[in-house]
Design a protein around this motif. Sequence first.
Motif, PDB file in Angstrom:
ATOM      1  N   LEU A 114       0.824  -1.204   0.000  1.00  0.00           N
ATOM      2  CA  LEU A 114       0.000   0.000   0.000  1.00  0.00           C
ATOM      3  C   LEU A 114       0.860   1.256   0.000  1.00  0.00           C
ATOM      4  CD1 LEU A 114      -2.852  -0.954   2.499  1.00  0.00           C
ATOM      5  CD2 LEU A 114      -2.999  -0.780   0.017  1.00  0.00           C
ATOM      6  N   ARG A 144       2.332   2.319  -3.563  1.00  0.00           N
ATOM      7  CA  ARG A 144       1.415   2.759  -4.618  1.00  0.00           C
ATOM      8  C   ARG A 144       1.008   4.202  -4.363  1.00  0.00           C
ATOM      9  NH1 ARG A 144      -2.949  -1.882  -4.542  1.00  0.00           N
ATOM     10  NH2 ARG A 144      -1.585  -3.629  -4.965  1.00  0.00           N
ATOM     11  N   PRO A 145       0.971   4.998  -5.406  1.00  0.00           N
ATOM     12  CA  PRO A 145       0.541   6.379  -5.192  1.00  0.00           C
ATOM     13  C   PRO A 145      -0.938   6.429  -4.792  1.00  0.00           C
ATOM     14  CG  PRO A 145       0.844   5.936  -7.530  1.00  0.00           C
ATOM     15  CD  PRO A 145       1.310   4.721  -6.783  1.00  0.00           C
ATOM     16  N   ALA A 146      -1.255   7.357  -3.927  1.00  0.00           N
ATOM     17  CA  ALA A 146      -2.645   7.534  -3.521  1.00  0.00           C
ATOM     18  C   ALA A 146      -3.474   8.107  -4.661  1.00  0.00           C
ATOM     19  CB  ALA A 146      -2.718   8.462  -2.307  1.00  0.00           C
ATOM     20  N   PHE A 147      -2.806   8.825  -5.559  1.00  0.00           N
ATOM     21  CA  PHE A 147      -3.503   9.461  -6.680  1.00  0.00           C
ATOM     22  C   PHE A 147      -2.579   9.514  -7.872  1.00  0.00           C
ATOM     23  CE2 PHE A 147      -4.470  13.244  -9.210  1.00  0.00           C
ATOM     24  CZ  PHE A 147      -5.809  13.020  -9.502  1.00  0.00           C
ATOM     25  N   ASP A 162      -9.000  16.721  -9.267  1.00  0.00           N
ATOM     26  CA  ASP A 162      -7.968  16.924  -8.250  1.00  0.00           C
ATOM     27  C   ASP A 162      -8.046  18.342  -7.669  1.00  0.00           C
ATOM     28  OD1 ASP A 162      -5.743  16.652  -6.619  1.00  0.00           O
ATOM     29  OD2 ASP A 162      -4.323  16.985  -8.249  1.00  0.00           O
TER      30      ASP A 162
END
Length: 173
Positions: A9, A12-15, A135
């Motif tokens: 987790l 991995r990029p959150a966005f 965003d």
Amino acid sequence: MTQTVEKSLATRPAFQASQQLADHLEQLLVDLTDLHLQGKQAHWNVVGKNFRDMHLVLDEVVDAAREFSDDIAERMRAVYVTPDARAATVAARTSLPAFPAEEVQTDETVDLIVAAIYGVAGTARRIHDEVDAEDPTTADIIHTVLERLEQLAWMIDAENRVANRSEPRSIQE
């Protein structure tokens, strides 16, 4: 088992930006970079009445455009987009009209640089809602860009105005 899940987790990029967001930010980056270059071109070649004031205010435009282009490029990297502001890219993709290569009188410089600033502001406004929908953090950066660029445009445009006898030029012209 817990360490494996937490590690995957965390890597991995959150966005990650969509292609649309990437394209919007790239256009804003290109236009800001061109504004920086046009500001320097104007700074070096402006002549005439109020030369010194215009020469100095053009440095403000250059500084703002350079700072904002860096902010946008770094935001692009933060959302996993590779910025491209190489000279060839800027020349091919800018939405701003070209600035003259020769000396330019101060009053004409005012009109040309204000048009360029409003051109970048127009790009920012055009992309804003779609950026905000995807965003909001990036949209906040665009708000800051708009606030300063529109302030600069107003201040520079006032140079050619006559109190109570002229109105700012429409940016739709």
